[in-house]
Design a protein around this motif. Structure first.
Motif, short mmCIF file in Angstrom:
data_model
loop_
_atom_site.label_atom_id
_atom_site.label_comp_id
_atom_site.label_asym_id
_atom_site.label_seq_id
_atom_site.Cartn_x
_atom_site.Cartn_y
_atom_site.Cartn_z
N VAL A 275 0.86 -1.20 0.00
CA VAL A 275 0.00 0.00 0.00
C VAL A 275 0.89 1.23 0.00
CG1 VAL A 275 -1.78 1.30 1.21
CG2 VAL A 275 -1.84 -1.20 1.25
N LEU A 276 0.56 2.21 -0.84
CA LEU A 276 1.28 3.48 -0.88
C LEU A 276 0.27 4.62 -0.77
CD1 LEU A 276 3.90 5.12 -1.26
CD2 LEU A 276 3.52 4.97 -3.75
N ASN A 277 0.35 5.34 0.37
CA ASN A 277 -0.58 6.44 0.64
C ASN A 277 -2.05 6.04 0.45
OD1 ASN A 277 1.45 8.27 1.31
ND2 ASN A 277 1.69 8.97 -0.81
N LYS B 294 -5.78 -3.51 2.14
CA LYS B 294 -6.52 -2.25 2.32
C LYS B 294 -5.87 -1.49 3.49
CE LYS B 294 -11.00 -0.50 3.94
NZ LYS B 294 -12.37 -0.89 4.40
N GLU B 295 -5.92 -0.14 3.44
CA GLU B 295 -5.38 0.66 4.53
C GLU B 295 -6.39 1.72 4.97
OE1 GLU B 295 -1.33 3.22 5.40
OE2 GLU B 295 -2.67 3.84 3.79
N ALA C 212 -2.25 4.10 11.37
CA ALA C 212 -2.82 3.55 10.14
C ALA C 212 -2.89 2.04 10.29
CB ALA C 212 -1.99 3.95 8.93
N THR C 213 -3.89 1.45 9.70
CA THR C 213 -4.11 0.00 9.84
C THR C 213 -4.08 -0.67 8.47
OG1 THR C 213 -5.48 0.32 11.80
CG2 THR C 213 -5.65 -1.79 10.67
N LEU C 214 -3.28 -1.76 8.37
CA LEU C 214 -3.22 -2.56 7.15
C LEU C 214 -4.14 -3.78 7.31
CD1 LEU C 214 -1.91 -3.29 4.37
CD2 LEU C 214 -0.20 -4.59 5.68
#
Length: 317
Positions: A57-59, A69-70, A79-81
C-alpha cells in the motif's frame, strides 16, 4: 509537525491488532506514529512485505485491492493494514514506513494464538462398498490444532482411524479412514461425522451410503459358490478313485510281467541244469576201466557185459 501544531520526535511501530489469527479471515496490522502528519497530505506512508520490501500500500492505494486495504486513524497518529484471506504465504516480515522513518517486524505465530479450520466445501471424501464393508475416507488439510473426529452410523459398527502429519511449519493435515462392517438389513443409511478443533465443531457432512447392490452381488457369488462346491467335490472324488484304479492296474500288470520274467529265468536255469546233468552222465558212460599189463605195458580192455536175460532174480536151484 503534529496535528495540534507541536513538534515531536518521529517514531513508527506496528503490532497485530487481532487477539487471535484465524486462517482464511482478515488480519489487521496497526501502525502507530508519534507525529500526526498522516493528516496534512504531504507525508508519504507505505506498507511493504518481505526482505525485498514488495509494495503493498502506498498512501492508501493498495497494489491488490482484493488482498490489501489501509485506513488512517481519526487522530492522525495511526494507520491499519488489512490482510484479507490470511494464509501461510502471509506469514512474513512487514514494514510500516512514514517518510524516512520505518519499522519492520515479522508475524510470529508461536507468539500469538492462531487457528486454522478446514473449509467444509473443499473436503474431499470417497466412499466404497466391498464385501459387505463400507470404507469412507476424507482429508482435513492445513488445520491447527489437530482435530478429533467421531462418527455415527445406523448400527454403530465400525472404526475411525486418523493419520496426521505436519504439512508445513505451522499447520497439519490429517487423513481419516472409516471402516464399517454392514449387517444384513443395513445395507444403506447415513454417515454423520463431527470433528472438533479446539472449541470449534466442524460438521463434515451427512453422507448417504447405499451398498445394497454390493450385498446382492455377494449373495449371487455365494449361491454360485454353493452350487459349484458339490460338483467340485464329486469330480475330485471321481478323479481320486480313477487314479487309484489306474495305479492298481499298472501295479498288477507290472507284477505279472515280473512274475513271468522270474518264471522264465527259473525255466532257463532248470534247462541248463538238466543239460549239465546229461552231459555229466554221458561223460560217465564213456569212462573206460583200464587194466595195465606189466609185461608189455599194454592195456587190456575189460569189457563187462551184463545179460539181463541170463540173470534170474529170485530163483534158486
Amino acid at each position: 509537525m503534529a496535528c495540534d501544531g507541536t513538534h515531536q520526535l518521529s517514531e513508527v511501530k506496528w503490532k497485530i491488532a487481532n487477539e487471535i489469527i484465524i486462517f482464511g479471515n482478515t488480519v489487521l496490522l496497526h501502525c502507530k506514529i508519534n507525529v500526526g502528519s498522516f493528516c496534512n497530505g504531504t507525508s508519504t506512508r507505505r506498507w511493504t512485505k518481505g526482505k525485498r520490501q514488495t509494495n503493498l500500500v502506498l498512501n492508501g492505494t493498495p497494489s491488490d485491492s482484493k488482498k490489501y486495504k489501509e485506513t488512517v486513524d481519526k487522530d492522525c497518529y495511526g494507520a491499519t493494514l488489512y490482510i484479507y484471506s490470511f494464509n501461510e504465504k502471509d506469514i512474513d516480515a512487514y514494514t510500516c514506513a512514514h517518510d524516512f522513518d520505518e519499522y519492520t517486524d515479522t508475524i510470529k505465530l508461536h507468539e500469538i494464538k492462531y487457528r486454522s479450520y478446514p473449509d467444509v466445501r473443499e473436503i474431499k471424501t470417497e466412499l466404497q462398498c466391498n464385501n459387505q464393508k463400507l470404507l469412507w475416507t476424507f482429508d482435513l488439510l492445513d488445520i491447527y490444532p489437530i482435530a478429533t473426529c467421531t462418527f455415527h452410523t445406523e448400527d454403530e459398527n465400525g472404526t475411525l482411524e486418523g493419520r496426521t502429519h505436519n504439512s508445513s511449519g505451522s499447520l497439519f493435515s490429517s487423513e481419516y479412514r472409516l471402516n464399517c462392517t454392514l449387517q444384513d438389513g443395513n445395507c444403506k443409511g447415513v454417515i454423520h461425522v463431527l470433528c472438533y478443533i479446539d472449541d470449534k465443531i466442524i460438521d463434515i457432512n451427512n453422507r448417504t451410503y447405499d451398498c445394497c447392490k454390493d450385498f446382492k452381488r455377494n449373495a449371487e457369488k455365494d449361491d454360485v459358490t454353493s452350487s459349484i462346491i458339490p460338483v467340485v467335490l464329486v469330480t475330485t472324488c471321481t478323479c481320486i478313485v480313477v487314479a487309484f484304479v489306474v495305479v492298481g492296474i499298472r501295479w498288477f500288470l507290472k507284477g505279472k510281467v515280473i512274475r513271468q520274467k522270474i518264471l522264465r529265468n527259473n525255466n532257463e536255469a532248470l534247462v541248463m541244469e538238466t543239460e549239465h546233468k546229461l552231459l555229466d552222465q554221458n561223460n560217465s558212460e564213456q569212462v573206460i576201466n583200464k587194466k595195465v599189463d606189466p609185461v608189455n605195458g599194454s592195456d587190456e580192455s575189460l569189457k563187462v557185459q551184463i545179460d539181463s536175460q541170463n540173470v534170474d532174480y529170485g530163483t534158486t536151484e
